[in-house]
Scaffold this motif. Sequence first.
Motif, mmCIF file in Angstrom:
data_model
loop_
_atom_site.group_PDB
_atom_site.id
_atom_site.type_symbol
_atom_site.label_atom_id
_atom_site.label_comp_id
_atom_site.label_asym_id
_atom_site.label_seq_id
_atom_site.Cartn_x
_atom_site.Cartn_y
_atom_site.Cartn_z
ATOM 1 N N TRP A 109 5.150 -34.070 -19.141
ATOM 2 C CA TRP A 109 3.923 -33.602 -19.785
ATOM 3 C C TRP A 109 2.915 -33.080 -18.758
ATOM 4 N N GLU A 110 2.706 -33.840 -17.718
ATOM 5 C CA GLU A 110 1.732 -33.438 -16.699
ATOM 6 C C GLU A 110 2.150 -32.136 -16.021
ATOM 7 N N GLU A 111 3.451 -31.991 -15.777
ATOM 8 C CA GLU A 111 3.943 -30.763 -15.146
ATOM 9 C C GLU A 111 3.714 -29.548 -16.041
ATOM 10 N N SER A 113 1.622 -29.239 -18.633
ATOM 11 C CA SER A 113 0.204 -29.011 -18.872
ATOM 12 C C SER A 113 -0.431 -28.276 -17.702
ATOM 13 N N ASP A 114 -0.098 -28.703 -16.479
ATOM 14 C CA ASP A 114 -0.631 -28.039 -15.291
ATOM 15 C C ASP A 114 -0.064 -26.626 -15.153
ATOM 16 N N HIS A 115 1.219 -26.481 -15.403
ATOM 17 C CA HIS A 115 1.894 -25.194 -15.211
ATOM 18 C C HIS A 115 1.417 -24.152 -16.217
ATOM 19 N N GLY A 117 -1.419 -24.463 -18.079
ATOM 20 C CA GLY A 117 -2.874 -24.405 -18.131
ATOM 21 C C GLY A 117 -3.456 -24.740 -19.491
ATOM 22 N N GLY A 119 -3.760 -28.005 -22.744
ATOM 23 C CA GLY A 119 -3.613 -29.410 -23.074
ATOM 24 C C GLY A 119 -2.936 -29.575 -24.422
ATOM 25 N N THR A 124 -1.162 -21.073 -25.008
ATOM 26 C CA THR A 124 -1.335 -20.215 -23.842
ATOM 27 C C THR A 124 -1.989 -18.895 -24.256
ATOM 28 N N ARG A 162 9.917 -27.051 -17.062
ATOM 29 C CA ARG A 162 9.140 -25.892 -16.614
ATOM 30 C C ARG A 162 9.975 -24.614 -16.727
#
Length: 279
Positions: A109-111, A113-115, A117, A119, A124, A162
């Motif tokens: 999830w963190e990957e 969300s960061d990738h 941009g 939440g 997108t 990803r």
Amino acid sequence: MSIETGRTHRTSYDAETHARLTADSDVIVARYPQARSALLPMLHLVQSEDGYVSPRGIAFCAAHLGLTTAEVSAVATFYTQYKRHPNGTYTVGVCTNTLCAIMGGDAIWEELSDHLGVGHDETTDDGVITLERVECNAACDYAPVVMVNWEFFDNQTPDSARQIADDLAAGKPVVPTRGASSVCSFKEMSRVLAGFGDGRADEGVGAGVPTLRGLELARAEGWTAPEFPDGSAAAAPGGSHAPKVGAEQSSAERPATTPADVSPAAEQKKKSTDDAKES
């Protein structure tokens, strides 16, 4: 015309679309003894048209089923599969429930969300992906699991997840681990959930080795289900212990309407929302 979240929003369907949705809705309603029971699949139907449950979709459902728009909105806002704002072409759901989380779901999830941009329940800028945290997808034997429009992607890692997102954004074909041999769009998926098959139900792999392991072990060890208290063996679905339609407390026994449904006050309440419904 009205403006909703920066987008131009039509307040009603054109004649051709209205006729098509009406024909499909009639098919859905015919499946149920009470018309209002068709609301859930009808919400998926209008979502397949607009990409979310739009105000005009709510108005259409209300008019077709004889409900108020408030009643329809109450249902549409309760279930998370109904989107109240435009959804991406693909919903990428990351399971972060207990087992998936400890197996790497939180890291995935963190990957993503960061990738990407974005939440939870955000889309997108190109409109391709809506990212979601989701609860259990009933695929714990393949944890951690990512789903794309409810197709399974098993045993994921941050890197593999990803790559899935990048392929979706690039318009490349993405193949689920199990189930259908390709991923359809969010609108197409919504139409399937409305009850209209897309001919892909038998594609791909169904239950895999981890899923069937318990059954194979039970057969090898000769394990069986315990008897019922009366001494009879457990029956297969559809056997003597299957519930019967029309039995006590079943929905088939209940009246189609209650006094509250047909009271003058209820009728007035419905009429008061006519200006928000399809004509």
